[in-house]
Design a protein around this motif. Structure first.
Motif, PDB file in Angstrom:
ATOM      1  N   SER A 297       0.832  -1.202   0.000  1.00 52.31           N
ATOM      2  CA  SER A 297       0.000   0.000   0.000  1.00 52.31           C
ATOM      3  C   SER A 297       0.869   1.254   0.000  1.00 52.31           C
ATOM      4  CB  SER A 297      -0.951  -0.012   1.187  1.00 52.31           C
ATOM      5  OG  SER A 297      -0.217  -0.067   2.389  1.00 52.31           O
ATOM      6  N   LEU A 298       1.974   1.208   0.729  1.00 55.88           N
ATOM      7  CA  LEU A 298       2.833   2.394   0.762  1.00 55.88           C
ATOM      8  C   LEU A 298       3.486   2.643  -0.601  1.00 55.88           C
ATOM      9  CD1 LEU A 298       4.574   2.247   4.240  1.00 55.88           C
ATOM     10  CD2 LEU A 298       2.909   3.903   3.420  1.00 55.88           C
ATOM     11  N   THR A 421     -10.561   1.238   6.411  1.00 56.14           N
ATOM     12  CA  THR A 421      -9.926   0.035   6.933  1.00 56.14           C
ATOM     13  C   THR A 421      -9.171   0.397   8.198  1.00 56.14           C
ATOM     14  OG1 THR A 421      -8.037   0.514   5.573  1.00 56.14           O
ATOM     15  CG2 THR A 421      -9.591  -1.085   4.722  1.00 56.14           C
ATOM     16  N   GLY A 422      -9.494  -0.292   9.235  1.00 60.18           N
ATOM     17  CA  GLY A 422      -8.691  -0.110  10.426  1.00 60.18           C
ATOM     18  C   GLY A 422      -7.418  -0.894  10.258  1.00 60.18           C
ATOM     19  N   ASN A 423      -6.375  -0.513  10.945  1.00 60.59           N
ATOM     20  CA  ASN A 423      -5.160  -1.306  10.867  1.00 60.59           C
ATOM     21  C   ASN A 423      -4.591  -1.396  12.276  1.00 60.59           C
ATOM     22  OD1 ASN A 423      -2.610  -2.360  10.380  1.00 60.59           O
ATOM     23  ND2 ASN A 423      -2.622  -1.511   8.303  1.00 60.59           N
ATOM     24  N   ARG A 424      -4.799  -2.555  12.892  1.00 65.19           N
ATOM     25  CA  ARG A 424      -4.395  -2.690  14.280  1.00 65.19           C
ATOM     26  C   ARG A 424      -2.881  -2.641  14.446  1.00 65.19           C
ATOM     27  NH1 ARG A 424      -7.459  -7.826  16.189  1.00 65.19           N
ATOM     28  NH2 ARG A 424      -9.545  -7.226  15.598  1.00 65.19           N
ATOM     29  N   LEU A 425      -2.198  -3.186  13.460  1.00 65.57           N
ATOM     30  CA  LEU A 425      -0.745  -3.251  13.602  1.00 65.57           C
ATOM     31  C   LEU A 425      -0.097  -1.912  13.309  1.00 65.57           C
ATOM     32  CD1 LEU A 425      -0.227  -6.663  11.810  1.00 65.57           C
ATOM     33  CD2 LEU A 425       0.015  -6.180  14.238  1.00 65.57           C
ATOM     34  N   TYR A 426      -0.612  -1.222  12.324  1.00 65.13           N
ATOM     35  CA  TYR A 426      -0.010   0.047  11.934  1.00 65.13           C
ATOM     36  C   TYR A 426      -1.101   1.115  11.916  1.00 65.13           C
ATOM     37  CZ  TYR A 426       2.952  -3.642  10.129  1.00 65.13           C
ATOM     38  OH  TYR A 426       3.692  -4.790   9.991  1.00 65.13           O
ATOM     39  N   PRO A 427      -1.464   1.653  13.082  1.00 63.57           N
ATOM     40  CA  PRO A 427      -2.602   2.561  13.134  1.00 63.57           C
ATOM     41  C   PRO A 427      -2.404   3.841  12.325  1.00 63.57           C
ATOM     42  CG  PRO A 427      -1.596   2.255  15.313  1.00 63.57           C
ATOM     43  CD  PRO A 427      -0.880   1.357  14.391  1.00 63.57           C
ATOM     44  N   ALA A 429      -1.245   3.946   9.372  1.00 63.91           N
ATOM     45  CA  ALA A 429      -1.266   3.693   7.934  1.00 63.91           C
ATOM     46  C   ALA A 429      -2.495   4.275   7.229  1.00 63.91           C
ATOM     47  CB  ALA A 429      -1.149   2.196   7.682  1.00 63.91           C
ATOM     48  N   PRO A 430      -3.721   4.049   7.728  1.00 62.49           N
ATOM     49  CA  PRO A 430      -4.881   4.528   6.963  1.00 62.49           C
ATOM     50  C   PRO A 430      -4.823   6.012   6.677  1.00 62.49           C
ATOM     51  CG  PRO A 430      -5.575   3.035   8.679  1.00 62.49           C
ATOM     52  CD  PRO A 430      -4.122   3.283   8.906  1.00 62.49           C
ATOM     53  N   TRP A 431      -4.525   6.824   7.685  1.00 61.23           N
ATOM     54  CA  TRP A 431      -4.488   8.269   7.468  1.00 61.23           C
ATOM     55  C   TRP A 431      -3.395   8.662   6.493  1.00 61.23           C
ATOM     56  CZ3 TRP A 431      -8.002  11.661   8.088  1.00 61.23           C
ATOM     57  CH2 TRP A 431      -9.034  11.446   9.017  1.00 61.23           C
ATOM     58  N   THR A 432      -2.240   8.055   6.670  1.00 65.20           N
ATOM     59  CA  THR A 432      -1.133   8.370   5.769  1.00 65.20           C
ATOM     60  C   THR A 432      -1.528   8.071   4.326  1.00 65.20           C
ATOM     61  OG1 THR A 432       0.283   7.600   7.542  1.00 65.20           O
ATOM     62  CG2 THR A 432       1.320   7.986   5.405  1.00 65.20           C
ATOM     63  N   LEU A 433      -2.108   6.911   4.128  1.00 63.34           N
ATOM     64  CA  LEU A 433      -2.461   6.519   2.766  1.00 63.34           C
ATOM     65  C   LEU A 433      -3.559   7.423   2.211  1.00 63.34           C
ATOM     66  CD1 LEU A 433      -2.375   2.669   3.246  1.00 63.34           C
ATOM     67  CD2 LEU A 433      -0.742   4.055   1.982  1.00 63.34           C
ATOM     68  N   TYR A 434      -4.514   7.762   3.052  1.00 60.64           N
ATOM     69  CA  TYR A 434      -5.596   8.624   2.597  1.00 60.64           C
ATOM     70  C   TYR A 434      -5.039   9.975   2.164  1.00 60.64           C
ATOM     71  CZ  TYR A 434      -9.893  11.281   2.440  1.00 60.64           C
ATOM     72  OH  TYR A 434     -10.930  12.075   2.023  1.00 60.64           O
TER      73      TYR A 434
END
Lengths: 655, 547
Positions: A297-298, A421-427, A429-434
Motif C-alpha cells: 500500500s505504501l 480500513t482499520g489497521n491494528r498493527l499500523y494505526p 497507515a490509513p491516514w497516511t495513505l488517505y
C-alpha cells in the motif's frame, strides 16, 4: 460448480495463431487481409470471453488442464481457469484490444511494418489472455514475460531510431529485474507449500494457521506469516516492474516511444495492470502477511503522489499521460495493499477505458498535428478537432472526477476504503495513505486540466495547431465507443445498498482473503460515504480551478514566473527528480565500467596472463634453467653426472 | 546382454563415413560434402532408433543396449558400451547437430574440404563414443580422441590467431586429461574385485564409494579439474573465448553444442557417483564456482565488442547454470541442469551459426561494423530474435524450462545458504537479457550504416540449417516432458546413490508446510523412494486433486 471448458484454450490460441500467420506470411498480405486476420482473431477471442462470462454468470468456474512439465517434486501444468475475476479481466483485455486494433487500422495505415505491427499486437493479446487465464504462477509467468516481450517489440517498433530501440530494451530489462523477484517468490512458494497452483495454494493457506512455526525446509525457524512476508515482498518487486511502481517505474515514460495505440493498449489499459491482477489473484497469500500488505500500500500510495508531481512539469502530451498512468496504477496497488481488492479491480476497469481513450485522443491530436507531441505548440484544438475534443473531454472528466463519471466512483472507492480500513498493527497507515491518495487526486485534477487547457483551450500557438485536421472515421469511432464506456462503467461502482455491483460480483473471489486478513479490515460502514465524496469533489474542482487559472485565465504568466523564481525546484521536477540519472550512475555505469575493468584486470590480466601464461613461462624457465643443462651436448658433464649417479645408486643399494 | 550392437553402429558409422570420404578424390568437394552429410544423417537415424529402443519407464534398467566385448582381458579393459537417460539425451543432441554442422559449412569452408569433413566425422565418433563408454579406458580413449580433430578444426580452418587458440585449447585440455588418467589408474590399482583388477565402470561403481574420504577427495578433484576445464568453470575458462573466436562457425557449434557438455556429463557420470564422499566434501567449491561463473561470464559479455567472443562468454554463464543445477543434487536441479545442457546446445549452436552467416557476408565479427541491418535482412533478424529469446530463457522457449528447474531445484535444496545461492544465480537471468538484447540492438537496430559489403537475407540452405533449431526451441519449450521423462530417472538414481551415504545432504527438502492434500505422504527420512509408476500416480493425484 466446476465445468470443463476446452474452448478456454482458444481465447489465447486464436490471437496467437493470428500472430503466427501475420508474422510468417503477413508481408505478402494486403492491408485488408491483415485487418481481417488481426481483428478477426481478437474478435473471436472476445466472443469466447463473452461465452465464458455468461457461463461464469451462471455460477460455473471453468477449467481446462493440459500437461506441461514435471521433475522431482515440481509439477507444472498448463491449466486454464476462469472465475469471476478472470472474466472481468478477459472482457477488458479482449474488448479494449479489439477497439484498439480497429483504431490502429487507421493510425498505422501506410506504415511499411503494417503486418509486423499487427502480428506483435496479436501476440500481445494472446500472452495477456494466458496471463489472466493461468491457474498457476508458472503458466502465469509465460503470459507475464510474454506481454513484456510484446512491449519490448512494440516500443522499439520503429527500430531505426536508436532512442526507440533503447527504450524498448530498457523496458525489457527493468521488467526482468521485476521478474527476478517474481521468480524467487514462486520458488519460495514451492519451498513453502510445494505448489504454485492457485487452488492448492488457497487450500494450503486457509488450512494452516499463519502463526505456525515452521520446523523444516528452507524457511525453518520462521512462522508461515514470516515466510509469506518475504515471498510477498518478492512478488511486490515483480509488481513494481510490470505495473511501473517505485522503484522500477522508470521504463514506462520511455515506453511512450512506441506507436500511440500501443501506449493505449499495453502501457495504459492492460499490460501494466498485470501486477494489480497478480496481487488480487493471490490476495489470500498477501492477506496472511500484513507487513507485505503495508509495503504494497505504501509503494502504491507514494507512487501515486510522486508520479502526479512529475506530471506537473511535463510538456510532452504522452509523457503527461504516462506519469498519469503510473499515478493511477499507484492507486490500484494501494487499494490491494489495504485489502480493497475489488476497488482495485474497479479502478482497473474504469481506468482501462478512460486512459485508453486519453491515449487514443492524444494519438488523434498527434496524428492531426503531423507528429507534434509538445503541448506548448498546441492550443485551441477544441475548435479544430471537435470530435476528438469531446471524447477527450469525457475522459478528462472521468479521470479527474469533477463529475461523477466512472473514475469518480472507482477512485473514491479506493480513497474511502483506505480510510475505513482499520489497521491494528499500523494505526498510522490509513491516514497516511488517505493523505497520499487525496493529494494525488488534487494533483491529478491539476495536471489533467493543465493538459486540457494547453492542448484544447486558448488560441493555437503554432501554424500546425491552427491547421490541424480531424482523424479518419475508424479512429473517431473508437474514441466515441471508449467515451461511451468511460461513462457507462460508472454503473459498476455505484454505491448501492449492499455494495457496488462489481464488489458484489467479485465477493466470492476475494472472500477467502477478506476472511484471512487478521483483523486488519473493519467491516465497511453502511450508507453512502458523503464525507469522502465531498472531499473528493472539492479536490477535483480545486485542481481544475488552479489549472484553469494558471493556463487559461488571468494567471497565465504565473507558471513561467514560478519556474523563474524557483529554477532549482522547477528543474528538479521537470527532470523527473533525476531518477534516471541516479540509476545510470548507481547501476548502469558501474555495471558496464566494472565489466570492462574486470575483463581487462581479471580475465585478460590475472587469469590469462599471470596464471595461464605464467604457468607456461614457469615451465619454460624451469626447462631452460634446470633441465636444459642436463642435455646440452656437453659429453664431459654427461659422464660426470652418469658416474655420480652410478655411485649414488650403488651406495643406496648396498647400504 | 549383447543384442544387436546399436551403440557400436552409432559410434562407428561416422568412422565408416570418414573412411569413405578419405577414398574420394581430393578435388570433388561436392561429393565429399554430400558423403559427410549422408553419414551424419545416417548417424542421426541410428540415434533416433536408439532413442526408440530406450525404455524410459522408471523400472527399466539403468544402462540399456549394452554391449560387452573383452578388449585387453589381462588388464581388465573391455569394450563396454551402454546408454542411460543422460547419455541418450546428449547422443541425440550430438547426432542432431552433426548434419547441421556439415550443412552450415557448405559455403564457409572452401579449402581442404576433405580434411574438414574427415575431422568432423571423426570428432562425431569420438564424442558419441565418450557418451556411451562404460569402461574407463575406453572413455579415456574417446575423450582424448576428441581433442585432435577439434584442435585441427581450430588450427587449420580458424581465423587469424588460430594457432595460438588451438595450442591453448590443446594444452588446457591435456593438463586436465592427465590428472584424470592418474585418477583412473589409481582406481584400477586400488579397487581389485573378485575377478582381478578392472577398468569396467559398472564394476567400479559399487566399490569406489568405499574408498576413504582423503582418497575420494583427491580423486574427485582430479576428475573434477579435468571436467571443469571442459565445462569450462571459472577460472579455468580462458581457453574458451579464444577457441570459439578463432574456430570456424562449424567448429564453434560442435564445441559449444557438445564438447562443453562433456565436462558436465563427466561430473554426472564419473565424479559424483564414484566419489560421493569427496563430491559432498567439495560441493561448496563446485557451487561457488558455478555461481561465480554465471555472474562473471555475464559480466564478461558486457565488455565484448566481438560477437563471437560475446557468445563464447555467454556459454560460460550458461554452463554456470548447468553446474549450479548439478551441484544442487536435487532431482529438480539435476534434471534442469541436464535439460539445460540440451538447450544450450540448441540456442548457442544456433547463435554461432547465425554469427557465421553474418561473417560470411561481411567478414567481420565486430558489432560496431553492423547496425540497422534488420531492414535489409528481416528474416535473419526474426530468427536471431527468436534464438536470443531462447537464450535468455523467455517462458515458452526451451531455455525457460531448464533455468526454472535449475533455480527452483537450487533454491529448495540442501546446499549451504541455498536460497541465496539461487538468488545470486538468478541475477544471471537479468544480465543475460542485458547483454543479448544489447548485442541485438547493436547489430540489427538503429539507423542503417553504410557498409562496403552488400548483405543478403537467408538462403534456402541456411533456412534448412536453422529450421531444426527453431523447431527445437519451440518443441522443447512447449512440450519438454518427453525429454524430462528420460532424464529424470537418471537424476533420481544419482540422488538415490548419493543419499545412501549422505541422506541429509542431498535431495529436495520437503515443503515447509506439510499437508496431506498438498504433497505425497511424508517420505521416509533415510532414503527417498525410487519414482515408481504407483508413486508417480499418487504424487499427481495429491498434487492436483480434482476440484
Amino acid at each position: 460448480m466446476i465445468a470443463l471448458a476446452p474452448y478456454l484454450l482458444w481465447i489465447p490460441l486464436l490471437p496467437l495463431l493470428g500472430a503466427l500467420v501475420l508474422g510468417t506470411a503477413g508481408r505478402r498480405f494486403g492491408r485488408s487481409d491483415v485487418n481481417v486476420v488481426a481483428c478477426g482473431t481478437v474478435a473471436g477471442a472476445l466472443v469466447l470471453s463473452l461465452v465464458a462470462f455468461v457461463s461464469v454468470w451462471h455460477g460455473r468456474t471453468l477449467v481446462w488442464v493440459l500437461p506441461w512439465f514435471s521433475a522431482g517434486r515440481i509439477q507444472v501444468t498448463a491449466g486454464l481457469t476462469a472465475d469471476r475475476l478472470t472474466v472481468v479481466l478477459l472482457l477488458v483485455v479482449t474488448g479494449i484490444s479489439l477497439l484498439i486494433h480497429v483504431y490502429s487500422t487507421g493510425y498505422m495505415a501506410g506504415d511499411p511494418g503494417y503486418a509486423r505491427f499487427f502480428s506483435f499486437l496479436n501476440l500481445f493479446v494472446g500472452a495477456m489472455a494466458i496471463l489472466v487465464l493461468a491457474d498457476n504462477l508458472v503458466l502465469l509467468f509465460i503470459g507475464w514475460e510474454g506481454v513484456g516481450l510484446c512491449s519490448y517489440l512494440l516500443i522499439g517498433f520503429w527500430y531505426d531510431d536508436d532512442a526507440k530501440a533503447t527504450a524498448g530494451r530498457k523496458a525489457f530489462i527493468v521488467n526482468r529485474v521485476g521478474d527476478f523477484g517474481f521468480g524467487l517468490a514462486v520458488f519460495g512458494l514451492l519451498a513453502l507449500y510445494g505448489s504454485a497452483n492457485f487452488g492448492a495454494l488457497l487450500r494450503a493457506a486457509t488450512a494452516s494457521p499463519p502463526s505456525a512455526l515452521l520446523t523444516h525446509g528452507i524457511f525453518a525457524g520462521l512462522t508461515i506469516q514470516g515466510a509469506l512476508t518475504i515471498i510477498g515482498l518478492f512478488f511486490l518487486l515483480g509488481v513494481t516492474g510490470k505495473s511501473a511502481q517505485i522503484p522500477l517505474y522508470v521504463w514506462l515514460p520511455d515506453a511512450m516511444a512506441g506507436p500511440t495505440p500501443v501506449s493505449a493498449l499495453i502501457h495504459a489499459a492492460t499490460m501494466v495492470t498485470a501486477g494489480v491482477y497478480l496481487i488480487c489473484r493471490i490476495s489470500f497469500l498477501f492477506a496472511l502477511a500484513p507487513a507485505a500488505m503495508l509495503a504494497v500500500s505504501l509503494v502504491g500510495g507514494i507512487t501515486a503522489l510522486f508520479a502526479a508531481l512529475i506530471a506537473f512539469a511535463q510538456n510532452d502530451i504522452k509523457k503527461v499521460l504516462a506519469y498519469s498512468t503510473i499515478s493511477q496504477l499507484g492507486y490500484m496497488v494501494m487499494a490491494t495493499g489495504v485489502g480493497a481488492f475489488w476497488a482495485a479491480i474497479l479502478h482497473l476497469v474504469t481506468h482501462a477505458c478512460f486512459k485508453a481513450l486519453l491515449f487514443l485522443g492524444s494519438g488523434s491530436v498527434i496524428h492531426g498535428l503531423h507528429g507534434e507531441q509538445d503541448m506548448r505548440k498546441m492550443g485551441g484544438l477544441r475548435k479544430r478537432l471537435p470530435q476528438t475534443a469531446f471524447a477527450f473531454g469525457v475522459a478528462t472528466v472521468a479521470i479527474t472526477g469533477v463529475l461523477p463519471l466512472s473514475g469518480f466512483f472507482s477512485k473514491d472507492a479506493i480513497l474511502g476504503l483506505t480510510l475505513e480500513t482499520g489497521n491494528r498493527l499500523y494505526p498510522w497507515a490509513p491516514w497516511t495513505l488517505y493523505l497520499l491518495g487525496s493529494l494525488a487526486a488534487l494533483g491529478t485534477a491539476f495536471y489533467m486540466w493543465r493538459l486540457w487547457a494547453m492542448t484544447f483551450e486558448g488560441a493555437p500557438r503554432t501554424e500546425a495547431a491552427g491547421a490541424a485536421h480531424e482523424a479518419p472515421p475508424s479512429m473517431a469511432w473508437v474514441d466515441h465507443a471508449l467515451a461511451f464506456l468511460s461513462i457507462v462503467t460508472l454503473g459498476l461502482g455505484l454505491p448501492l445498498a449492499g455494495g457496488a455491483p462489481l464488489e458484489r460480483w467479485l465477493a466470492p473471489v476475494f472472500s477467502p482473503a477478506v476472511h484471512l486478513l487478521p483483523g486488519l479490515i473493519l467491516p465497511r460502514g453502511e450508507g453512502v460515504p458523503w464525507a469522502t465524496y465531498g472531499v473528493a469533489l472539492a479536490l477535483a474542482w480545486g485542481g481544475l480551478a488552479v489549472a484553469w487559472a494558471l493556463y487559461v485565465g488571468a494567471g497565465r504568466a504565473l507558471p513561467a514566473r514560478f519556474a523563474g523564481a524557483f529554477p532549482g525546484l522547477y528543474r528538479l521536477v521537470a527532470n523527473k527528480f533525476y531518477i534516471d540519472e541516479l540509476y545510470a550512475s548507481l547501476i548502469g555505469r558501474p555495471l558496464w565500467g566494472g565489466s570492462r575493468l574486470f575483463w581487462r584486470l581479471l580475465d585478460a590480466g590475472l587469469v590469462d596472463t599471470v596464471l595461464v601464461r605464467g604457468t607456461a613461462a614457469t615451465a619454460q624457465a624451469f626447462s631452460r634453467r634446470v633441465l636444459k643443462p642436463f642435455q646440452d651436448g656437453d659429453a664431459q658433464r654427461y659422464a660426470a653426472v652418469m658416474a655420480l649417479s652410478a655411485f649414488a645408486l650403488l651406495f643406496w643399494v648396498l647400504r | 546382454m549383447n543384442g544387436f550392437p546399436w551403440l557400436t553402429l552409432l559410434v562407428f558409422l561416422p568412422t565408416l563415413g570418414a573412411i569413405c570420404v578419405a577414398l574420394l578424390p581430393r578435388e570433388e568437394h561436392g561429393q565429399q560434402r554430400a558423403a559427410g552429410l549422408f553419414f551424419m544423417l545416417a548417424t542421426l537415424a541410428v540415434a533416433l532408433a536408439v532413442a526408440l529402443r530406450f525404455d524410459a519407464s522408471p523400472l527399466a534398467p539403468e544402462f540399456q543396449l549394452q554391449t560387452f566385448v573383452p578388449w585387453v582381458p589381462s588388464l581388465g579393459i573391455g569394450y563396454h558400451v551402454g546408454v542411460d537417460g543422460i547419455a541418450l539425451a546428449l547422443i541425440l543432441l550430438t547426432a542432431a547437430l552433426g548434419p547441421l554442422v556439415v550443412l552450415s559449412a557448405y559455403r564457409a569452408i572452401k579449402d581442404r574440404v576433405k580434411e574438414f569433413i574427415l575431422s568432423l566425422l571423426l570428432l562425431q565418433t569420438a564424442m558419441l563414443g565418450a557418451f556411451v563408454s562404460l569402461d574407463l579406458v575406453l572413455f579415456y580413449v574417446f575423450w582424448e580422441a576428441m581433442l585432435l580433430p577439434m584442435v585441427l578444426l581450430i588450427g587449420v580452418w580458424g581465423s587469424e590467431r588460430r594457432i595460438w587458440a588451438a595450442v591453448k585449447f590443446f594444452l588446457y585440455t591435456m593438463a586436465g586429461s592427465l590428472l584424470m588418467l592418474i585418477a583412473i589408474l589409481y582406481l584400477y590399482f586400488a579397487l581389485p574385485g573378485p575377478g582381478g583388477h578392472t577398468f569396467d565402470y559398472l564394476a567400479l561403481l559399487p566399490r569406489a564409494p568405499g574408498l576413504p574420504l582423503a582418497a575420494q577427495r583427491w580423486l574427485f578433484l582430479a576428475f573434477a579439474v579435468s571436467f571443469a576445464i571442459k565445462v569450462p568453470m571459472v577460472p579455468l575458462h580462458t581457453w574458451l573465448p579464444d577457441a570459439h573466436t578463432e574456430a570456424p562457425a562449424a567448429g564453434s557449434v560442435v564445441l559449444a553444442g557438445v564438447l562443453l557438455k562433456m565436462g558436465a556429463f563427466g561430473f554426472l557420470r564419473y565424479a559424483f557417483p564414484l566419489f560421493p564422499d569427496g563430491a559432498l566434501a567439495l560441493r561448496p567449491l563446485v557451487t561457488l564456482l558455478a555461481v561465480i561463473g554465471i555472474v562473471y561470464g555475464a559480466l564478461m559479455c558486457l565488455a565484448q565488442t566481438d560477437m563471437k567472443r560475446l557468445v563464447a562468454y555467454s556459454s560460460v554463464s550458461h554452463l554456470g547454470f548447468v553446474m549450479l543445477g548439478l551441484s544442487a543434487l536435487t532431482v529438480e536441479g539435476l534434471t534442469g541442469g541436464i535439460y539445460q545442457m540440451l538447450n544450450h546446445g540448441v540456442s548457442t549452436g544456433a547463435l554461432f551459426i547465425l554469427v557465421g552467416i553474418l561473417y560470411e557476408r561481411r567478414h567481420t565479427r565486430a558489432m560496431a561494423d553492423y547496425g540497422g541491418i534488420a531492414k535489409a535482412v528481416p528474416a535473419l533478424a526474426a530468427v536471431w530474435m527468436i534464438v536470443t529469446l531462447a537464450s535468455v530463457g523467455l517462458p515458452g522457449t526451451n531455455g525457460f524450462v531448464g533455468e526454472f528447474l535449475i533455480l527452483a531445484g537450487a533454491w529448495n535444496s540442501r546446499l549451504h545458504a541455498a536460497p541465496w545461492v539461487a538468488a545470486i544465480g538468478a541475477t544471471g537471468v537479468i544480465l543475460g537479457a542485458v547483454y543479448m538484447l544489447w548485442m541485438y540492438q547493436r547489430v540489427f537496430l538503429g539507423p542503417a550504416r553504410p557498409a562496403a559489403h552488400p548483405i543478403s537475407d537467408l538462403s534456402l540452405r541456411e533456412w534448412i540449417v536453422l529450421a531444426p533449431f527453431l523447431a527445437a526451441i519451440g518443441v522443447m519449450g512447449v512440450s519438454p516432458q518427453p525429454f524430462l521423462d528420460r532424464i529424470e530417472p537418471a537424476a533420481q538414481r544419482l540422488v538415490d546413490r548419493l543419499s545412501v551415504r549422505h541422506a541429509g545432504e542431498v535431495g529436495t527438502p520437503p515443503p515447509s508446510v506439510l499437508r496431506g492434500d498438498l504433497v505425497a505422504p511424508p517420505l521416509p527420512s533415510r532414503r527417498p523412494p525410487r519414482l515408481t509408476p504407483e508413486l508417480l500416480r499418487r504424487l499427481r493425484q495429491h498434487r492436483h486433486p480434482p476440484r
